[in-house]
Design a protein around this motif. Structure first.
Motif, PDB file in Angstrom:
ATOM      1  N   LEU A   8       0.835  -1.201   0.000  1.00 12.32           N
ATOM      2  CA  LEU A   8       0.000   0.000   0.000  1.00 12.32           C
ATOM      3  C   LEU A   8       0.865   1.245   0.000  1.00 12.32           C
ATOM      4  O   LEU A   8       0.560   2.222  -0.662  1.00 12.32           O
ATOM      5  CB  LEU A   8      -0.906   0.014   1.238  1.00 12.32           C
ATOM      6  CG  LEU A   8      -1.893  -1.135   1.375  1.00 12.32           C
ATOM      7  CD1 LEU A   8      -2.586  -1.064   2.723  1.00 12.32           C
ATOM      8  CD2 LEU A   8      -2.904  -1.091   0.252  1.00 12.32           C
ATOM      9  N   ASP A   9       1.926   1.200   0.782  1.00  6.22           N
ATOM     10  CA  ASP A   9       2.838   2.333   0.914  1.00  6.22           C
ATOM     11  C   ASP A   9       4.264   1.796   0.962  1.00  6.22           C
ATOM     12  O   ASP A   9       4.696   1.297   1.996  1.00  6.22           O
ATOM     13  CB  ASP A   9       2.520   3.119   2.187  1.00  6.22           C
ATOM     14  CG  ASP A   9       3.448   4.297   2.412  1.00  6.22           C
ATOM     15  OD1 ASP A   9       4.278   4.599   1.519  1.00  6.22           O
ATOM     16  OD2 ASP A   9       3.353   4.917   3.481  1.00  6.22           O
ATOM     17  N   PRO A  10       5.007   1.908  -0.142  1.00  3.91           N
ATOM     18  CA  PRO A  10       6.377   1.376  -0.149  1.00  3.91           C
ATOM     19  C   PRO A  10       7.288   2.037   0.897  1.00  3.91           C
ATOM     20  O   PRO A  10       8.279   1.439   1.301  1.00  3.91           O
ATOM     21  CB  PRO A  10       6.870   1.680  -1.566  1.00  3.91           C
ATOM     22  CG  PRO A  10       5.638   1.857  -2.382  1.00  3.91           C
ATOM     23  CD  PRO A  10       4.602   2.402  -1.451  1.00  3.91           C
ATOM     24  N   ALA A  11       6.951   3.230   1.351  1.00  2.55           N
ATOM     25  CA  ALA A  11       7.783   3.925   2.342  1.00  2.55           C
ATOM     26  C   ALA A  11       7.358   3.619   3.779  1.00  2.55           C
ATOM     27  O   ALA A  11       7.881   4.217   4.722  1.00  2.55           O
ATOM     28  CB  ALA A  11       7.728   5.427   2.093  1.00  2.55           C
ATOM     29  N   ASP A  12       6.419   2.703   3.957  1.00  3.38           N
ATOM     30  CA  ASP A  12       5.919   2.356   5.290  1.00  3.38           C
ATOM     31  C   ASP A  12       7.060   1.836   6.158  1.00  3.38           C
ATOM     32  O   ASP A  12       7.786   0.925   5.761  1.00  3.38           O
ATOM     33  CB  ASP A  12       4.842   1.282   5.139  1.00  3.38           C
ATOM     34  CG  ASP A  12       4.113   0.955   6.428  1.00  3.38           C
ATOM     35  OD1 ASP A  12       4.570   1.371   7.514  1.00  3.38           O
ATOM     36  OD2 ASP A  12       3.084   0.270   6.351  1.00  3.38           O
ATOM     37  N   ASP A  13       7.203   2.412   7.354  1.00  2.00           N
ATOM     38  CA  ASP A  13       8.273   1.982   8.264  1.00  2.00           C
ATOM     39  C   ASP A  13       7.842   0.862   9.202  1.00  2.00           C
ATOM     40  O   ASP A  13       8.620   0.398  10.033  1.00  2.00           O
ATOM     41  CB  ASP A  13       8.810   3.161   9.064  1.00  2.00           C
ATOM     42  CG  ASP A  13       7.791   3.736  10.044  1.00  2.00           C
ATOM     43  OD1 ASP A  13       6.632   3.263  10.078  1.00  2.00           O
ATOM     44  OD2 ASP A  13       8.158   4.671  10.784  1.00  2.00           O
ATOM     45  N   GLY A  14       6.590   0.423   9.097  1.00  2.00           N
ATOM     46  CA  GLY A  14       6.099  -0.680   9.925  1.00  2.00           C
ATOM     47  C   GLY A  14       5.564  -0.258  11.275  1.00  2.00           C
ATOM     48  O   GLY A  14       5.102  -1.092  12.044  1.00  2.00           O
ATOM     49  N   GLY A  15       5.603   1.031  11.559  1.00  2.00           N
ATOM     50  CA  GLY A  15       5.101   1.517  12.841  1.00  2.00           C
ATOM     51  C   GLY A  15       3.582   1.552  12.872  1.00  2.00           C
ATOM     52  O   GLY A  15       2.926   1.669  11.838  1.00  2.00           O
ATOM     53  N   ALA A  16       3.041   1.451  14.061  1.00  2.00           N
ATOM     54  CA  ALA A  16       1.592   1.545  14.233  1.00  2.00           C
ATOM     55  C   ALA A  16       1.163   3.000  14.055  1.00  2.00           C
ATOM     56  O   ALA A  16       1.889   3.926  14.433  1.00  2.00           O
ATOM     57  CB  ALA A  16       1.193   1.058  15.615  1.00  2.00           C
ATOM     58  N   ALA A  17       0.002   3.200  13.479  1.00  2.00           N
ATOM     59  CA  ALA A  17      -0.533   4.545  13.303  1.00  2.00           C
ATOM     60  C   ALA A  17      -0.812   5.154  14.678  1.00  2.00           C
ATOM     61  O   ALA A  17      -1.434   4.500  15.528  1.00  2.00           O
ATOM     62  CB  ALA A  17      -1.799   4.511  12.466  1.00  2.00           C
TER      63      ALA A  17
END
Length: 177
Positions: A8-17
């Motif tokens: 969904l977001d290639p730059a996602d750092d894996g952190g919770a919103a």
């Protein structure tokens, strides 16, 4: 042959919103209800785990059993009553707390609910190993799945409303005389 979904977001750092984390913490403290958690989750990215499952092994040249083939699988939680649940996590910290070898696949909460209904699971369990577990089940699960699929006609006994932004109006005016 199934395709690998694009992130969904290639730059996602894996952190919770942050909004999801805050809603879950308030839910745990008793200062928020499940509706507030669902509101935060509805627009959030979740992580669905996939794990390697051995499908075939063989005895190698050294005399030890070794992997020959494996497949990636979506693990399900099975309750004492036999009902199944799909697992989802708010971030990589919660995912690795449950199972460090699991690999995350990004999905929206609505996509996870739709997948759970398609898999005939009774629930989605968010952050099963904590910090704050949350369960989506029954009519709520089916309603969220129907929203994602656009199949709202199949819902019975559930009202789904679309809220439009309301323009601020002045209900009275003050005239200075």
């Amino acid at each position: 042959m199934p395709s690998i979904p694009q992130p969904l977001d290639p730059a996602d750092d894996g952190g919770a919103a942050p909004a999801v984390t805050a809603a879950l913490a308030a839910y745990q403290d008793g200062t928020a209800g499940p509706d507030q958690v669902l509101g935060a989750l509805s627009g959030a990215r979740l992580l669905v785990p996939v794990v390697a499952m051995l499908t075939e092994s063989e005895v190698g040249a050294h005399g030890l059993r070794q992997e020959k083939e494996s497949e990636m699988a979506l693990p399900k939680l099975v309750g004492q009553d036999g009902r199944q649940a799909v697992l989802a996590f708010t971030g990589t910290d919660a995912l690795t707390r449950w199972r460090p070898d699991a690999r995350p696949i990004q999905a929206t909460a609505l996509q996870v609910c739709q997948a759970a209904v398609a898999e005939q699971a009774a629930a989605v369990v968010v952050d099963v190993a904590g910090p704050v577990p949350f369960v989506i089940e029954s009519e709520v699960l089916r309603a969220l799945a129907a929203i994602e699929s656009g199949d709202l006609d199949r819902l019975s006994g559930v009202t789904v409303a679309r809220m439009e932004p309301v323009r601020k109006r002045r209900w009275f005016s003050r005239r200075l005389t």
